[in-house]
Design a protein around this motif. Structure first.
Motif, PDB file in Angstrom:
ATOM      1  N   ALA A 110       0.850  -1.194   0.000  1.00 16.89           N
ATOM      2  CA  ALA A 110       0.000   0.000   0.000  1.00 16.89           C
ATOM      3  C   ALA A 110       0.877   1.230   0.000  1.00 16.89           C
ATOM      4  N   LEU A 111       0.226   2.366  -0.248  1.00 18.21           N
ATOM      5  CA  LEU A 111       0.985   3.612  -0.358  1.00 18.21           C
ATOM      6  C   LEU A 111       1.689   3.969   0.941  1.00 18.21           C
ATOM      7  N   ASP A 112       1.072   3.627   2.054  1.00 17.58           N
ATOM      8  CA  ASP A 112       1.752   3.867   3.325  1.00 17.58           C
ATOM      9  C   ASP A 112       1.470   2.687   4.260  1.00 17.58           C
ATOM     10  N   GLU A 113       2.235   2.662   5.348  1.00 18.29           N
ATOM     11  CA  GLU A 113       2.155   1.499   6.225  1.00 18.29           C
ATOM     12  C   GLU A 113       0.806   1.426   6.944  1.00 18.29           C
ATOM     13  N   GLU A 114       0.235   2.587   7.276  1.00 17.94           N
ATOM     14  CA  GLU A 114      -1.067   2.586   7.959  1.00 17.94           C
ATOM     15  C   GLU A 114      -2.126   1.929   7.091  1.00 17.94           C
ATOM     16  N   THR A 115      -2.103   2.262   5.811  1.00 26.26           N
ATOM     17  CA  THR A 115      -3.115   1.694   4.916  1.00 26.26           C
ATOM     18  C   THR A 115      -2.916   0.189   4.782  1.00 26.26           C
ATOM     19  N   ALA A 116      -1.660  -0.218   4.672  1.00 29.48           N
ATOM     20  CA  ALA A 116      -1.387  -1.657   4.587  1.00 29.48           C
ATOM     21  C   ALA A 116      -1.894  -2.369   5.831  1.00 29.48           C
ATOM     22  N   GLU A 117      -1.673  -1.734   6.971  1.00 29.77           N
ATOM     23  CA  GLU A 117      -2.115  -2.302   8.247  1.00 29.77           C
ATOM     24  C   GLU A 117      -3.639  -2.401   8.288  1.00 29.77           C
ATOM     25  N   GLU A 118      -4.282  -1.342   7.843  1.00 29.85           N
ATOM     26  CA  GLU A 118      -5.744  -1.332   7.829  1.00 29.85           C
ATOM     27  C   GLU A 118      -6.282  -2.415   6.888  1.00 29.85           C
ATOM     28  N   ALA A 119      -5.576  -2.603   5.776  1.00 28.54           N
ATOM     29  CA  ALA A 119      -6.012  -3.622   4.806  1.00 28.54           C
ATOM     30  C   ALA A 119      -5.967  -5.012   5.432  1.00 28.54           C
ATOM     31  N   LEU A 120      -4.989  -5.246   6.292  1.00 31.02           N
ATOM     32  CA  LEU A 120      -4.894  -6.580   6.917  1.00 31.02           C
ATOM     33  C   LEU A 120      -6.168  -6.916   7.680  1.00 31.02           C
ATOM     34  N   LEU A 121      -6.768  -5.871   8.291  1.00 36.57           N
ATOM     35  CA  LEU A 121      -7.978  -6.103   9.092  1.00 36.57           C
ATOM     36  C   LEU A 121      -9.170  -6.468   8.205  1.00 36.57           C
ATOM     37  N   LEU A 122      -9.027  -6.222   6.913  1.00 36.50           N
ATOM     38  CA  LEU A 122     -10.149  -6.479   6.002  1.00 36.50           C
ATOM     39  C   LEU A 122     -10.017  -7.831   5.301  1.00 36.50           C
ATOM     40  N   ILE A 123      -8.982  -8.562   5.640  1.00 40.56           N
ATOM     41  CA  ILE A 123      -8.780  -9.874   5.006  1.00 40.56           C
ATOM     42  C   ILE A 123      -9.471 -10.945   5.832  1.00 40.56           C
ATOM     43  N   ASP A 124     -10.217 -11.776   5.135  1.00 40.31           N
ATOM     44  CA  ASP A 124     -10.954 -12.829   5.829  1.00 40.31           C
ATOM     45  C   ASP A 124     -10.324 -14.179   5.494  1.00 40.31           C
ATOM     46  N   VAL A 125      -9.755 -14.809   6.503  1.00 38.97           N
ATOM     47  CA  VAL A 125      -9.167 -16.138   6.301  1.00 38.97           C
ATOM     48  C   VAL A 125      -9.993 -17.152   7.074  1.00 38.97           C
ATOM     49  N   GLN A 126     -10.439 -18.165   6.379  1.00 39.60           N
ATOM     50  CA  GLN A 126     -11.174 -19.230   7.071  1.00 39.60           C
ATOM     51  C   GLN A 126     -10.234 -20.404   7.312  1.00 39.60           C
ATOM     52  N   TYR A 127     -10.167 -20.783   8.591  1.00 37.90           N
ATOM     53  CA  TYR A 127      -9.262 -21.859   8.981  1.00 37.90           C
ATOM     54  C   TYR A 127     -10.042 -23.066   9.462  1.00 37.90           C
ATOM     55  N   GLU A 128      -9.452 -24.221   9.327  1.00 33.40           N
ATOM     56  CA  GLU A 128      -9.965 -25.419  10.000  1.00 33.40           C
ATOM     57  C   GLU A 128      -8.883 -25.855  10.984  1.00 33.40           C
ATOM     58  N   PRO A 129      -9.082 -25.536  12.256  1.00 34.65           N
ATOM     59  CA  PRO A 129      -8.019 -25.811  13.229  1.00 34.65           C
ATOM     60  C   PRO A 129      -7.695 -27.306  13.319  1.00 34.65           C
ATOM     61  N   LEU A 130      -6.409 -27.574  13.503  1.00 33.44           N
ATOM     62  CA  LEU A 130      -5.929 -28.939  13.717  1.00 33.44           C
ATOM     63  C   LEU A 130      -5.345 -29.014  15.117  1.00 33.44           C
ATOM     64  N   LYS A 131      -5.144 -30.222  15.584  1.00 31.92           N
ATOM     65  CA  LYS A 131      -4.528 -30.402  16.890  1.00 31.92           C
ATOM     66  C   LYS A 131      -3.123 -29.790  16.866  1.00 31.92           C
ATOM     67  N   ALA A 132      -2.850 -29.005  17.892  1.00 29.36           N
ATOM     68  CA  ALA A 132      -1.542 -28.351  17.945  1.00 29.36           C
ATOM     69  C   ALA A 132      -0.555 -29.224  18.717  1.00 29.36           C
ATOM     70  N   VAL A 133       0.633 -29.280  18.209  1.00 33.45           N
ATOM     71  CA  VAL A 133       1.712 -30.051  18.836  1.00 33.45           C
ATOM     72  C   VAL A 133       2.650 -29.029  19.468  1.00 33.45           C
ATOM     73  N   MET A 134       2.613 -28.933  20.795  1.00 36.90           N
ATOM     74  CA  MET A 134       3.281 -27.790  21.426  1.00 36.90           C
ATOM     75  C   MET A 134       4.523 -28.145  22.243  1.00 36.90           C
ATOM     76  N   SER A 135       4.819 -29.431  22.378  1.00 38.66           N
ATOM     77  CA  SER A 135       5.979 -29.779  23.205  1.00 38.66           C
ATOM     78  C   SER A 135       6.698 -30.982  22.608  1.00 38.66           C
ATOM     79  N   LEU A 136       7.883 -31.233  23.114  1.00 40.51           N
ATOM     80  CA  LEU A 136       8.644 -32.409  22.689  1.00 40.51           C
ATOM     81  C   LEU A 136       7.852 -33.686  22.915  1.00 40.51           C
ATOM     82  N   GLU A 137       7.230 -33.767  24.106  1.00 41.02           N
ATOM     83  CA  GLU A 137       6.466 -34.964  24.445  1.00 41.02           C
ATOM     84  C   GLU A 137       5.324 -35.145  23.440  1.00 41.02           C
ATOM     85  N   ASP A 138       4.622 -34.018  23.155  1.00 39.71           N
ATOM     86  CA  ASP A 138       3.560 -34.060  22.135  1.00 39.71           C
ATOM     87  C   ASP A 138       4.119 -34.592  20.823  1.00 39.71           C
ATOM     88  N   ALA A 139       5.246 -34.035  20.435  1.00 39.78           N
ATOM     89  CA  ALA A 139       5.786 -34.355  19.111  1.00 39.78           C
ATOM     90  C   ALA A 139       6.147 -35.828  19.011  1.00 39.78           C
TER      91      ALA A 139
END
Lengths: 794, 348, 178
Positions: A110-139
């Motif tokens: 974008a022309l400036d960083e504020e506009t780029a930042e504002e644009a991020l708020l307008l992006i819609d991402v749809q996720y399907e969450p998966l089980k998170a692996v957060m530790s060595l033991e998990d892994a």
């Protein structure tokens, strides 16, 4: 090549750094300081899930925002990249799947960083969450979902299992065997400068230029060529002066690739600067490592065998991981003679920012474990902790059981010096309650013997051009990240040509203008660029000396150069200025210039994994820490650090001391407070306030002792200083805490909470210890048996 | 680079005008003095005021006047540097010099004001994070969406359905009062003046606070804190002990403020013990005060008073350090504070 | 009306207010700069992006590192938490103003000699905090130096070379006065 020190005219002096004037007046232009005509700004949308499938990305609202010029997603950059040939597992923007909170998903121009930042708020991402692996033991336990579809199984990235010598036999010879478990928490580099890149696509030349805060312009170049599908020669990477790296700017990064892609898309220069939070997500910091070490010793303390297991929590991507895993096992043998050695390790994937190379890459963790265990072994055997080390220390001209060749080795001298300076003998066991003193030894490589991409090409090249004005310009791909490589380059060239350091003009870290240097990592620059610089300087000196010899009517062997004058050693009155000699040479031979290069000697070990550990030389450091512990609050105050460092030769002593003090500082941060901590699948504290680093008030006095051993493989005998001195600080403090309070803190950082908990255990009559209880049960594959060097054969 | 959202900036020249704007615009307007608390929160989108009312143009709001004998008045806009380095504060209200001088860093103390420190937003490591981070965790009760103040200002806020992340079953927010000066000023018995569109009032500093992480100030939105009134020092000795990881930058995760007056023979005639950094407001430790009053500051008395704060100190897990460690440190820090005062010569 | 200074008139866009630009006058390093900014612009942004005074660096923009330190009326403050409209008419000193007519300030000289700058990124802030200290305290103790600089983080040096540079400067300034 090495001359006696008394003859040096430039090196060995604590001259100011060549770039200090600019840095102290605000003139240095870091990447974020650059502004090009028509330049616009980019921002990157981070993932809010630790592990999820991306079902849909709708950028239409963002694209319509006035001032937005372009939006890209993973589909625009589908080619994978990574720093190592075996870790090509990253996408500049997540494609189909996100693997940690903060992972880049969409990039906006974008022309400036504020506009780029504002644009991020307008992006819609749809996720399907998966089980998170957060530790060595998990892994280890969670086989599905897999974070990556490569690796030996489930969420394991890499497994190592290797034997040197007769390990079982070695334990059989032991009079005493100990097994201990340690944990080294992950932490991050935290450079003051946030990563930044400016990319500019020139459509008429079809050429990309990027200025980036990177330690490795060469590898950024490779990654860009691959991902952007541009020929190498259509990409120019310029490393801007780096405002702190410590290994955190060693990888090619998403924002660099996105800046280039967006610039190509919109035909304008673009800058992307990360926020502090994004720097925490870019990470590539110290791996959290869980370690188990079993060591056998004879009654008098001689090590008969060691079995070392490490479990690395690698985060979401490979990064330098395939090297990191081996580094947790490679250098144990360099400090101490271990006749029989088994190393087994796992690096696991988890849904956290990727770990990678932080200062002393992969070696402070095992160093903490073995230096803590040596103190315990000494106590078990009623030996002095220094004596047990001296019994096992390697010496010069030694080949380790895992085929690493040590030339110079100042570990004994460093030990003596640091003990003397700290008054160890009058303190150990004699300090009042609550005060303690601890010792540790460590080592580090001076450049990896093998490049990341195995090939026969030089690892560093320097070009020198001599102007008829007497000015010399040196061209090198090496990038100064604050460690002082520019000064090393100028000083070595000046030394060989008999000039002042300030007579050497530098052009560095620009893939169009400078010959290659692989980058600022593995403490390779002084060693490799240094040799290339000396090589090139010797080559340009030749015609100049030849012309001078003719003019002075003296044989060329009698000439020497210093202080801008070439003179007859036997008759110093017979002399010629460097400038005059350069002109004579130019008249006689045409333009004076040369290229020099360096490639380390081939490694000597021939086994899988033998590429990690070999180095032209090894530095050694010893540290004594004195602490004052408050048994009521658990606070550990480090009162003073003494550190002796085997530098080979100090090219610029003040610079070396600066690197050593900086290493001590960073080591203290790791042992006392720094933690890359996660909670509820998120980085708990991604800010400069909450991620604790030492301020002026916490930094204790440091006494640095430089030991010179004149390394035969080093440029004028020099070795590294930027990384090795970090490692002994951590176990030295931990050993000092034991000495002060009789408690074992077997996981770092050593926080007041842990100190109090250990004291409580002690009071209850339990083992006075805080640390991991054990290691995951995992059946490693049968170790690969490596034939040991002749010295170690029975 | 983190940047400030857009807003309108007004600089009234007297307090009444400032109050009027606040009254007219309601929660859409916010006050800024030093800016060290509000600007980071605006950059991280906890606050999105339409109007900022700068107090810099208001004369005398930073004046420090009076004396130890008559009592000292601190203008709310006096910087923390001015307060902590003021000679009367250093000599006669030593605990305040210590507390104000322990806030953050010397640079931030050059900017931050004593009034701002008293009104400091409560802190929590689920709340003091970026917009992205808070979105990733699913927001929290104190800021239950990304819209920020003033959209999120009404008192039904805690019925948003978004849980408190520290205590998910809780009906209230547990963000932590992190001001260093408030516990000390309460211990010193200070009062403060609030001027609002409906007039002015003087309340004790203690009464400025509610035990609630969201509605932590009792003052009306259109009331502005203009001055702090310290009573005559009257031989009172005071000190402040602060627990934090580093000796700079860090907010208190436990603050122990003690003020006491001793008779010539050492008998404690009057004692105030106030803890900060362990809950949503500063807490007066009544039992400790009772134990101390009427006795000499012997080792045993100090020990007994110190142990009495262990139970009432009930921090939660939303700051640096383990919560139980902070609780455990409350008696230790009080003991050290009292020992310091016991060994200190009588205040002239 | 009853207010002065920068007044933004507002039209609503995307829930945020978009303010008009205001012409402000800043006194920086003894020079007068006029610049049109929206009121939400911090001094940091104005210095770096409007005036090309990029010597002032930034490491967090929320007051947690001290990297963006500049002097206002000779006192260190953070440019990331100061609005341009708030400091009109006040004396602002940035790293670019430490050198006078090509002559380095003694503190710069000492930083160079003692290698108190490594990567150099925290250096402008460190130099300005150091200068402010030395202006106020001609002979600071090590504890006073640590206190005065404790709002500036550095990740390279381990701080001691900076402390030594301040001490060296103090001794030189003291000697030159005698």
């Amino acid at each position: 090549m090495a001359k006696a020190k008394s003859e040096f005219s430039v090196i060995g002096k604590s001259l100011p750094r060549v770039d200090a004037g600019d840095k102290c007046t605000g003139r240095t232009k870091y990447a974020d300081d650059l502004r090009l005509p028509r330049m616009v700004y980019g921002k990157i949308l981070p993932s809010i899930h630790p592990h999820a499938l991306i079902k849909k990305i709708d950028v239409s609202r963002a694209e319509k925002l006035p001032g937005v010029l372009g939006v890209i997603t993973g589909r625009d950059l589908p080619i994978q990249f990574g720093i190592m040939p075996t870790s090509q597992d990253e996408h500049a923007l997540a494609l189909d799947r996100v693997r940690y909170v903060g992972e880049p998903v969409v990039a906006v121009a974008a022309l400036d960083e504020e506009t780029a930042e504002e644009a991020l708020l307008l992006i819609d991402v749809q996720y399907e969450p998966l089980k998170a692996v957060m530790s060595l033991e998990d892994a280890i336990n969670i086989k599905e979902p897999r974070i990556h579809d490569y690796g030996p199984e489930g969420n394991l990235h890499k497994i190592v299992s290797i034997d040197f010598g007769d390990v079982d036999g070695g334990f059989g010879e032991a009079d005493h065997i100990r097994e201990d478990v340690y944990f080294y928490q992950g932490n991050t580099h935290l450079p003051m400068e946030q990563h930044s890149a400016v990319a500019s696509w020139n459509p008429s030349e079809e050429k990309m230029t990027i200025w980036s805060a990177t330690q490795t312009p060469h590898y950024v170049h490779r990654a860009l060529a691959k991902v952007l599908e541009l020929p190498d020669h259509k990409i120019r990477v310029v490393a801007a002066p780096v405002g702190g790296g410590f290994g955190g700017k060693d990888d090619p990064f998403s924002h660099e690739i996105c800046a280039c892609k967006l610039s190509m898309l919109i035909g304008r220069p673009i800058k992307i600067t990360l926020t502090r939070e994004e720097v925490f997500y870019a990470h590539r910091g110290r791996h959290p490592v869980l370690m188990w070490v079993k060591t056998g010793v004879t009654k008098d303390g001689k090590i008969t065998a060691m079995h070392f297991k490490s479990f690395l929590d690698g985060g979401a991507y490979g990064s330098y991981g395939p090297a990191s895993i081996y580094y947790t096992g490679a250098l144990q043998t360099v400090t101490y003679k271990i006749p029989n050695y088994r190393f087994q390790a796992i690096r696991a994937f988890t849904n956290k920012p990727a770990c990678g190379p932080k200062r002393a890459h992969g070696t402070p963790q095992p160093r903490f474990a073995i230096e803590r265990q040596l103190d315990r072994l000494a106590e078990d055997l009623k030996l002095d902790p220094i004596a047990i080390r001296q019994k096992n220390m390697t010496g010069p001209n030694h080949v380790t059981v895992n085929w690493l060749k040590i030339n110079s080795n100042g570990s004994k001298e460093c030990t003596e010096e640091v003990l003397k300076a700290s008054g160890w003998k009058t303190k150990f066991g004699k300090l009042p309650k609550g005060k303690g003193i601890g010792f540790a030894l460590s080592t580090y490589i001076c450049g990896a013997g093998l490049p990341i991409y195995w090939n026969e090409l030089p690892q560093s090249e320097v070009q020198i051009q001599v102007d008829r004005s007497g000015l010399v310009t040196a061209f090198s791909g090496a990038i100064d990240i604050g460690q002082g490589s520019n000064t090393v380059l100028a000083s070595l060239v000046a030394e060989v040509l008999g000039l002042y350091q300030t007579d050497v003009s530098l052009v560095t870290a620009d893939t169009d203008l400078t010959p290659i240097d692989l980058g600022t990592y593995s403490s390779r620059v002084t060693m490799m660029m240094g040799h290339a610089a000396i090589d090139a300087a010797m080559k340009v000196r030749e015609p100049i000396f030849e012309a001078a010899a003719e003019e002075m009517d003296v044989s060329i062997e009698k000439l020497e150069a210093r202080d801008r004058v070439i003179f007859d050693k036997e008759n110093p009155e017979n002399k010629l200025s460097f400038k005059d000699a350069a002109q004579l040479a130019e008249a006689k031979f045409g333009p004076i210039g040369a290229v020099g290069s360096y490639k380390p000697a081939p490694k000597i070990g021939q086994y899988k994994g033998s590429g990690v550990g070999p180095s032209p030389a090894y530095s050694f450091s010893t540290c004594v820490a004195e602490v004052d512990c408050d048994a009521e609050t658990g606070e550990v105050k480090v009162e003073k650090i003494w550190i002796a460092h085997d530098i080979g030769r100090a090219l610029n002593p003040l610079s070396v001391i600066g690197q050593v003090e900086g290493s001590v500082y960073m080591g203290l941060g790791e042992v006392l407070m720094e933690e890359q901590d996660f909670r509820k699948n998120l980085h708990k504290i991604p800010s400069l306030l909450d991620y604790k680093s030492l301020t002026f008030k916490e930094m204790p006095p440091v006494e640095t002792i430089l030991v010179e051993t004149d390394e035969p493989n080093g440029p004028f005998g020099a070795k590294e200083a930027g990384q090795g001195p970090l490692s002994p600080v951590i176990p030295a403090v931990a050993n000092a805490v034991y000495n002060a309070l009789g408690i074992h803190i077997d996981e770092i950082p050593i926080t007041p909470e842990k100190v109090l908990k250990a004291l409580e255990e002690k009071k209850k009559g339990n083992p006075p210890r805080v640390g991991p209880k054990g290691i995951p049960s995992y059946n490693f594959p049968e170790p690969v048996k490596v034939e040991v060097p002749a010295e170690w054969k029975r | 680079m983190l940047r400030l959202p857009k807003f309108q900036y007004l600089t009234p020249q007297n307090i009444n005008d400032a109050c009027k704007i606040l009254a007219d615009q309601g929660p859409a307007a916010m006050i800024v003095a030093g800016g060290t608390d509000i600007y980071p929160k605006m950059k991280r989108r906890q606050f999105l005021p339409k109007t900022l009312i700068g107090l810099r143009k208001i004369d005398d709001l930073d004046r420090i006047s009076g004396s130890a004998k008559s009592g000292l008045t601190l203008g709310a806009s006096a910087t923390l540097t001015e307060v902590s380095s003021h000679s009367v504060v250093q000599e006669s209200y030593a605990g305040l010099a210590k507390a104000a001088g322990a806030v953050s860093t010397p640079i931030l103390r050059n900017m931050g004001t004593i009034g701002g420190n008293l009104c400091l937003d409560t802190r929590c490591n689920y709340y003091d994070q970026t917009h992205h981070w808070r979105q990733a965790i699913g927001w929290c009760m104190k800021a239950p969406s990304g819209k920020g103040w003033p959209v999120l200002q009404d008192s039904k806020l805690n019925q948003s359905g978004v849980p408190c992340r520290v205590a998910p079953g809780s009906s209230r927010c547990w963000a932590v009062s992190s001001t260093d000066s408030a516990p000390m000023l309460i211990a010193l018995g200070a009062k403060l003046k609030l001027i609002g569109s409906k007039g002015e009032r003087v309340i004790s500093v203690k009464d400025l606070y509610n035990d609630d992480g969201m509605f932590y100030l009792s003052k009306a939105h259109d009331e502005i804190l203009t001055e702090i009134q310290l009573p005559p020092s009257d031989g009172i000795k005071s000190t402040y002990w602060k627990l934090r990881r580093r000796e700079s930058f860090d907010f208190p995760v436990l603050g122990v403020a003690v003020a006491l007056k001793q008779a010539k023979d050492g008998t404690v005639e009057h004692a105030k013990v106030v803890l900060g950094g362990i809950g949503s407001c500063p807490f007066e430790m009544a039992e400790a005060q009772n134990i101390l009053t009427g006795k000499r500051l012997t080792e045993n008395q100090i020990e007994a008073a110190s142990q009495s704060v262990f139970n009432p100190a009930r921090p939660l897990d939303n700051t640096d350090f383990h919560l139980f460690y902070r609780k455990r440190m409350a008696p230790v820090y009080l003991k050290r504070a009292l020992t310091e005062l016991a060994t200190m010569g009588s205040n002239v | 009306m009853f207010y002065t200074g920068a007044v933004g008139t507002a039209k609503t866009k995307g829930g945020l207010l978009e303010s008009q630009k205001t012409l402000i006058t800043l006194q920086i390093n003894g020079e007068r700069y006029e610049v049109a900014v929206t009121v939400n612009k911090t001094l940091l942004e104005i210095l770096r992006e409007d005036l090309d005074l990029t010597g002032t660096k930034h490491g967090c923009e929320v007051g947690e590192c001290g990297t963006c330190t500049v002097l206002i009326n000779d006192q260190p403050i953070l440019s990331c938490l100061t609005l341009g409209v708030e400091i009109q008419g006040q004396k602002i000193t940035t790293i670019e103003g430490l050198e006078q007519n090509g002559k380095l300030h003694p503190i710069q000289q000492a930083f160079i000699e003692l290698q108190a700058a490594q990567c150099g990124y925290c250096t402008p802030g460190m130099l300005l905090s150091s200068k402010a200290l030395l202006d106020e305290n001609k002979n600071p103790s090590q504890d006073e130096i640590k206190e005065a600089l404790s709002g500036n983080l550095c990740r390279c040096t381990g701080y001691w070379k900076i402390i030594e540079a301040v001490e060296l400067t103090a001794s030189r300034l003291g000697a030159s006065k005698e």
